[in-house]
Design an enzyme around this catalytic site. Sequence first.
Site, PDB file in Angstrom:
ATOM      1  N   ASP A 152      30.211  45.645  36.361  1.00  0.00           N
ATOM      2  CA  ASP A 152      30.719  44.438  37.031  1.00  0.00           C
ATOM      3  C   ASP A 152      29.851  43.224  36.716  1.00  0.00           C
ATOM      4  OD1 ASP A 152      32.854  45.544  38.719  1.00  0.00           O
ATOM      5  OD2 ASP A 152      31.252  46.555  39.806  1.00  0.00           O
ATOM      6  N   ASP A 175      38.568  44.277  36.200  1.00  0.00           N
ATOM      7  CA  ASP A 175      37.759  43.928  37.362  1.00  0.00           C
ATOM      8  C   ASP A 175      38.661  43.195  38.345  1.00  0.00           C
ATOM      9  OD1 ASP A 175      35.362  43.554  38.872  1.00  0.00           O
ATOM     10  OD2 ASP A 175      35.174  41.530  38.076  1.00  0.00           O
ATOM     11  N   THR A 217      40.840  45.302  40.448  1.00  0.00           N
ATOM     12  CA  THR A 217      42.024  46.180  40.413  1.00  0.00           C
ATOM     13  C   THR A 217      42.858  46.037  41.682  1.00  0.00           C
ATOM     14  OG1 THR A 217      40.858  47.780  39.015  1.00  0.00           O
ATOM     15  CG2 THR A 217      42.811  48.562  40.172  1.00  0.00           C
ATOM     16  N   HIS A 272      35.582  43.967  50.420  1.00  0.00           N
ATOM     17  CA  HIS A 272      34.470  44.880  50.740  1.00  0.00           C
ATOM     18  C   HIS A 272      33.502  44.233  51.728  1.00  0.00           C
ATOM     19  CE1 HIS A 272      35.790  47.572  47.520  1.00  0.00           C
ATOM     20  NE2 HIS A 272      35.934  46.495  46.780  1.00  0.00           N
ATOM     21  N   ASP A 303      43.921  49.988  33.979  1.00  0.00           N
ATOM     22  CA  ASP A 303      42.501  50.347  33.876  1.00  0.00           C
ATOM     23  C   ASP A 303      42.311  51.425  32.806  1.00  0.00           C
ATOM     24  OD1 ASP A 303      40.928  49.392  36.672  1.00  0.00           O
ATOM     25  OD2 ASP A 303      43.052  49.739  36.958  1.00  0.00           O
ATOM     26  N   THR A 337      32.821  38.622  48.586  1.00  0.00           N
ATOM     27  CA  THR A 337      33.846  39.655  48.451  1.00  0.00           C
ATOM     28  C   THR A 337      35.076  39.372  49.305  1.00  0.00           C
ATOM     29  OG1 THR A 337      34.222  42.044  48.593  1.00  0.00           O
ATOM     30  CG2 THR A 337      32.841  41.060  50.304  1.00  0.00           C
ATOM     31  N   GLY A 393      36.790  40.575  42.539  1.00  0.00           N
ATOM     32  CA  GLY A 393      36.253  40.670  41.176  1.00  0.00           C
ATOM     33  C   GLY A 393      34.952  39.919  40.970  1.00  0.00           C
TER      34      GLY A 393
END
Length: 307
Positions: free
Chosen positions: A246, A119, A121, A197, A50, A194, A219
Site C-alpha cells: 500500500d 488499492d 477494493t 477502517h 484484483d 481511512t 486507498g
Amino acid sequence: MASPALLMRVVASAYSVAEKAATIVRNVMAAGDLGIVEKTGANDLQTKADRLVQMSICASLARKFPKVTIIGEEELPADEVTEELIEDGHCEEILKRTCPAQYTGIKEEELVIWVDPLDGTKEYTEGLLDHVTVLIGIAYGGKAIAGVINQPYYNYEAGADAVLGRTIWGVLGIGAFGFQLTEAPPGKHIIVTTRSHSSTLVNDCISALNPDSVIRVGGAGNKIIQLIEGKASAYVFASPGCKKWDTCAPEAILHAVGGKITDIHGNAFQYNKEVKHMNSAGVLAALRNYDYYASRIPNTVKQSLVP
C-alpha cells in the site's frame, strides 16, 4: 548511446503494465461480475479485478526482469498466465530520462517490487471509482526509490470528452510526473484518513491534531494523491492495517517531490524482501510541514501502536 539503466527500464515497463492493469480494472467493472470474495472479513475484499491485475503485473514484469523479487498483495495459485494478460511495452518518455547516479549500478536481484493490484477494493465494489488505484512500488536497499500509481477512473465524472484514467510516476532524484503538484492551503490543517477502517484510536489521534477538516477516503494511493494535489495537508492513520504494497509506490512519489511518510513514531518503512508485510505502527505523511504533525501525535497513541 548507452542503453538505459535497469531502474529506468523497470519504471518504464511498470508504467505500461499499470496502464494495462487499468484496462483490466475497467473491463471487469463493465462486464458486471466482480467475483467478490471476502478474505478476512467484510472490509477485506478481493475481486476478479484484483486477481487478474496481479497476475498481469507480476507475470509481465517477471518475464522482462526474471531476477527481480516481486511481492503482490493477493495470494494466488501459480497458474499459467494467458498471453492476453501480458504487457511487454514500455513508456519511451521515461527511458529518455537520465538515471540518478546512485542507482545506475543496480542489479536485478537487488530490486524488490511491491504490487497492490487494486488499492481501494472495497470502494471499487461500492462504485466509489475515483478512490481506486493500481500501485507498483520499486525498492532498493530496503528503501522505496521509484513508483507508479495508476488511477483507472480519474476523470470518470468529467463527461464524455474527458480522458479516462491517468498514470503518475516518480523516481527519487528525478521527481514525479503525471499530475500538477499543488500545496494545501497555507495555515489550513486538512487531514485525510481511512474511510472504512476507523477506530477510537484513529479518531482520537486526528482530534489531537485539531484539524480544520477531515477527509475520509479509501486507498493509500488515493490518500497520497490528496497530499500531492493539495487537497489535504496530512495523511494520518493511527492503526495497523496498511501493508508494504500500500505504501511503497506512494512513498516513492511523495518523497520524489519533497514530502515525507513514516509510521506514527516517525520510523521509516523498510521494503526489503524479508520484511513483515504489515505496517503495524500506522502511517503519518505530509507533503510539507511533516514535523508539525509528527510533534502533535499523542504519546497515548504511540504507546498503543508497536512497530
